[in-house]
Structures are given as structure tokens and as C-alpha cells.
Design an enzyme around this catalytic site. Structure first.
Site: not given
Length: 577
Positions: A310-312
Site C-alpha cells: 500500500y502506497c510507499v
């Protein structure tokens, strides 16, 4: 407010005076030669100066004064005024009827719109400025205009004035109390701080912490089905926030839902950085992901795992897959799912406005002990949506003195984590500023070059249509970098709500297009829309990768295999500051 309490309108004499002022201003503009054409100015010997008297600037100046006079006439004769155009009709800051019913506040509101529109239009029309600088100017101007909205000041907000009169100023005292409390803790409050508690009504999915390292805890969740998929799932949440965004209240929990679908779910809970993590860099997070993958494989005697980043953590998962491929270990991961993750940062949206050299120097001074206080990052993300995440609360909770509304997502949003300073600075420079991740072999992890074109792992790429942190156009680029089978889904809403959208709520929608597409626009043009959550599509895709099942017993239950139980979920790291 009673009719007798309404603000006194200007007298006829005052209106006539201000009408004369506006008329005189227009006459002065005309006499100055601003209304002459460029050719007429040359005939008069007036040199053309870009940004001052060139034709485009003159046209914009005339448009501003024309709009100003029209606005003044609206104030003088409200009944003859045209209805609001659609451009600002849905602006929540001015939704109260008092902004329209009272001519004075209607004029204040419309004046603000007029100045805002023309200021932004003038920035867009700037010549000789590159697109990057223009975007930074526009971002700064939007922030300034949002801060200067008349809704943010007691004297120019009719709703605040009414509330102040009604309560005898008690709203301002309560608002001052709210503001002083926020100043003391160094962070804006968005929700009732006492409404939620980890383990009570957040992060309640049953499970156990089965591993702890200096960087992360590994949580295994208890199965609720008789059989589970043979391939377990390891989820890597971003370490810039807490993992329980995927385990909010039970009805919103992705983890609980995934467990109910018959998946053995593991979650990585990252430690919030402190001085002991001053030397932590990106390599450590990649190796931590590989370590978690190996731990699950060995603990369950599984050949491979499914993964979610998720994301980074999704950006990092892409690098992890590339490293595994380079080391000949790609088969450790059966599939990879990416929630709003970027690998090509050339179109990374408004966060690019924070990575010029001067701002990077400033950021470097904020981490004297080797870690960045999470409140700085929270402020940065709030600035991306200042109208909704800053000034909305200034008005409601400072000026109106309203109580905070319980909201699980905003509780999570305010539960900040600290970041290792070295990792954070390299992330901003190597990825956001220099976009090195998409340049094969430029970055390395533990001496292994990172080449994303070597990633052949089947991948499910999710993007949010209104995502302001990882724009859909940026996420889309993964589909042209990985060389294995890729499925792309465009979800309604943004960075959080576009992901956390359980089927039971029946909210939003998603788009799929099985045909090849060169750009996101082509994908959307040929996509079919489906109402509701994309989660069922994802579980169908996951089962397509491998639908074999095993009994939910032995190591599939926390503590019943070689992985030792350390404590109950959600663990300790999620609570550390």
C-alpha cells in the site's frame, strides 16, 4: 438571527458614493491607456512590456474590472442578479443560506470568488515560466486563497456572527479552548480523541503477533473458515501511517473481510521511528519485506505467498520483486497487489511541490535526532487538501466551537508515525525529485541492482480516480514497466476511501478494461463501470492465480505452528510514538 439583529445595510448615500468610486476607477483605467490596442500603444510610442501592457494582460485587466463592476451592480440590485454559476455552487464553505440571503455577505462571497478566479487565471497565463514553476505558484496561490477565505474569519462569516450573538460569545471561548489544546499537542484535531481505542473498536480482528524485529512486528490473523487458500497473504502497509487503516471498525476492515474469504492473512506492523533508527535506509525496508515473506513461507511450509503493498510500501514492494528476480528467487511471491502505489514519479502530483532544493534543505533541519516527527508529514498531507483538512476545522471547531464528530478514518489520519530521516530524505530525492526507480540499475539494494522491467510476477494494480497523493495517471505507469501479466482497476474516490471500500457499504464504483490501452485516458474510454466495491473482483483474481485450499488447522492458526505467539493483535508497535 432576528430581523432586527441583521447587519445594517449601507445607506443610499453610501451606495452612491461607492458607485462613484467604482466608476471613477474604471475611468482612470481607460484614461491610462489600458483600453487601447497594442497597435494604438505603439503609435503613441508606448513600449510593450510583457505582464504589464501586452494585449493578453490588458484583456485580463479589462475582464477583472468588468467583473468587478458587474459584482457591484449585483450588490446594488440583488433581485436583478443572475443565479450563481455552477463553478462555485457546491462550495461547502458557503453552503449556508446566509451567504446568499444577506446582500453584504453575498457581495463578500462573490468578491472572494472573483479575486480567486482571476489570481489563478493570471498564474496560468504567465509567460516565460516553465510548467513546474507554474504549478508551484498555483499550489502556493491556492493555499493562500484558501487561508484568506472570508469563511475563516468571524467578522466576515455570517454563520459565526449569528452563533456569537446567539451564545453570547461562548462559541469563541470553546473554540479558543480547542485551538489552545491543538497548539499544545502540535497538531490539528479532526475527530473526537476519546471516541476510538485500539483493540476496543479499532484493529479488533483476532490475531497474534508472531514475530518482532527492530523494524516490524508480524501479525497472523485467526482463520474463520474451515478451509483456507493454500497460498497465504502478506500485507505491507505504509510506514508513514499505522497499519490499521486496513483494520478500522469491523464493518470497514479489509483484513477481517479477507479472513472471511478464506485467506491466511499476515500483516506487517512497522515501528514508528526513534533515535535508534537514525541509520535505517530503504534497503532495510526491502530486506524487511523479504524477511517477512520468508518467515511466512517457512512457518507455514508454503512455497510462495501473495503480497499486498500500500502506497510507499507498494513502491518498496516493486523494488523487492525486482531484487528477488535478480537473485533468482522470484517464485517466492505468487502474486503482488498494489494499492495506490507509484514507481514512476514523473507525474506524482502536488507532492512534487515539496521537493525543490530549498525545501529539501529545510526538511533536513527538522530531524536533529535522526528521525522526522510524524506531525510534520501530517501537516504536509493536510496542506494538499487544506480546504477540507485545515480550514474546515478552523471554522467549525475554532470559530463555531462545535464538538468534534467521531470518525474512525480521521482518527487514524491523526495517529502519526515518525520516519527515519535518512530513508525519508533519500525517498524524496531519489524517487520524487530524480525519479531513479524507473531507471534500470541506478538504485541497488544490498548490492543488488534494481530493475523493475525484470518483474514478471502477476500483479493487480489499483488506483483511485480522485487520489491527490498518488494520482491515477502516475499509478497507471506501472502497467508499462512490469513485464508480467498485469490487471489494472480504477476505483472511485481517493487515496484512502478508494481502497477502504467494503462491499457491504455499496459505495462508489470501479472501472475495468480488458483491452490493451496505451494511456489511462484510453483505458477509461473503453472501460466498463461497476457499482460498488472492487474487493470482490480482486478476490476473484487472487483465486485465479491459485485456488487450491488446505484445512485451517495447525500452522494456519496462530501459535499452532513454529511461529511463537508474542502477544495479541494489534501488538505493541502500533501504539509506540
Amino acid at each position: 438571527m432576528a430581523e432586527s439583529d441583521a447587519p445594517e445595510l449601507p445607506s443610499l448615500e453610501e451606495l452612491q458614493h461607492w458607485t462613484w468610486v467604482m466608476g471613477r476607477a474604471q475611468q482612470m483605467m481607460l484614461e491610462s491607456g489600458l483600453s487601447t490596442t497594442a497597435a494604438e500603444q505603439r503609435d503613441l510610442g508606448v513600449p510593450e512590456i510583457p505582464g504589464l501592457n501586452d494585449p493578453a494582460t490588458i484583456e485580463r485587466a479589462e475582464a477583472f474590472w468588468t467583473d468587478s463592476l458587474n459584482l457591484w451592480q449585483r450588490f446594488l440590485d440583488p433581485k436583478a442578479a443572475p443565479a450563481d454559476d455552477g463553478k462555485h455552487a457546491r462550495d461547502k464553505r458557503f453552503a449556508a443560506p446566509q451567504w446568499r440571503d444577506n446582500p453584504l455577505f453575498d457581495w463578500i462571497r462573490q468578491s472572494y470568488f472573483l479575486i480567486s478566479d482571476h489570481m489563478l487565471a493570471n498564474i496560468d497565463a504567465l509567460a516565460g515560466v516553465d510548467d513546474r514553476q507554474k504549478e508551484q505558484l498555483r499550489f502556493a496561490a491556492k493555499g493562500f486563497l484558501e487561508a484568506m477565505s472570508p469563511s475563516n474569519f468571524p467578522a466576515t462569516n455570517p454563520v459565526v456572527l449569528e452563533k456569537t450573538i446567539e451564545t453570547g460569545g461562548e462559541n469563541l471561548l470553546k473554540g479558543l479552548q480547542n485551538m489552545l489544546a491543538d497548539i499544545a499537542k502540535g497538531q490539528l484535531t479532526h475527530t473526537d480523541p476519546n471516541a476510538f481505542e485500539l483493540g476496543r473498536n479499532l484493529a479488533t480482528t483476532p490475531g497474534k503477533v508472531v514475530k518482532r524485529t527492530p523494524l516490524y512486528e508480524l501479525i497472523q490473523y485467526s482463520p474463520t473458515t474451515d478451509k483456507v487458500l493454500a497460498v497465504p497473504l502478506v500485507i505491507f502497509p505504509p510506514w508513514i501511517n499505522r497499519f490499521y487503516i486496513l483494520d478500522l471498525t469491523p464493518e470497514k476492515s479489509f483484513i477481517r473481510w479477507a479472513v472471511e474469504q478464506g485467506i491466511t492473512v499476515f500483516m506487517v506492523s512497522w515501528k514508528s521511528a526513534d533515535a535508534s533508527m537514525s541509520e535505517v535506509v530503504w534497503d532495510d525496508y526491502v530486506e524487511a519485506q523479504i524477511d517477512a515473506i520468508d518467515t511466512v513461507r517457512e512457518g507455514l511450509k508454503a512455497d510462495a505467498v501473495h503480497t499486498i503493498g500500500y502506497c510507499v510500501a507498494g513502491t518498496t514492494l516493486a523494488a523487492t520483486l525486482a531484487v528477488l528476480a535478480a537473485r533468482g528467487e522470484a517464485d517466492k511471491v505468487k502474486s503482488a497487489t498494489f494499492f495506490t502505489a507509484q514507481v514512476d514519479f514523473s507525474r506524482a502530483g502536488e507532492l512534487l511541490n515539496f521537493v525543490d532544493d530549498e525545501q529539501l534543505k529545510t526538511i533536513a533541519t527538522l530531524s536533529p535526532e535522526g528521525f522526522l516527527d510524524g506531525r510534520y508529514l501530517a501537516l504536509t498531507f493536510n496542506l494538499l487538501r487544506g480546504r477540507d483538512l485545515i480550514w474546515n476545522y478552523v471554522t467549525n471547531n475554532y470559530l463555531l466551537g462545535q464538538d468534534y464528530t467521531p470518525f474512525d478514518l480521521l482518527h487514524w489520519n491523526g495517529d502519526t508515525t515518525n520516519l527515519p530521516a535518512k530513508w525519508h530524505m533519500s525517498y524524496l530525492t531519489d524517487l520524487y525529485r530524480d525519479n531513479l526507480l524507473v531507471k534500470p540499475g541506478t538504485l541497488s539494494v544490498g548490492g543488488t541492482p534494481v530493475d523493475l522491467t525484470r518483474v514478471k510476477t502477476p500483479s493487480y494494480i489499483q488506483a483511485g480516480r480522485e487520489d491527490h497523493i498518488a494520482p491515477a495517471e502516475s499509478v497507471w505507469n506501472i502497467t508499462h514497466i512490469f513485464t508480467g501479466p498485469v490487471k489494472f482497476v480504477l476505483a472511485g474516490s481517493g487515496h484512502i476511501a478508494g481502497v477502504v471500500n467494503p462491499p457491504s457499504l455499496g459505495k462508489y464504483q470501479y472501472w475495468l478494461n480488458p483491452k490493451p490501452a496505451g494511456t489511462l485516458a484510453e483505458f477509461v474510454a473503453g472501460a466498463a463501470e461497476t457499482k460498488g466495491s472492487w474487493w470482490p473482483d480482486w478476490i476473484g483474481w487472487l483465486r485465479d492465480q491459485d485456488d487450491s485450499a488446505v484445512p485451517a488447522k495447525g500452522a494456519r492458526k496462530p501459535g499452532k505452528g513454529p511461529l511463537e505467539v508474542l502477544e495479541d493483535a494489534p501488538g505493541s508497535y502500533v501504539r509506540t510514538r
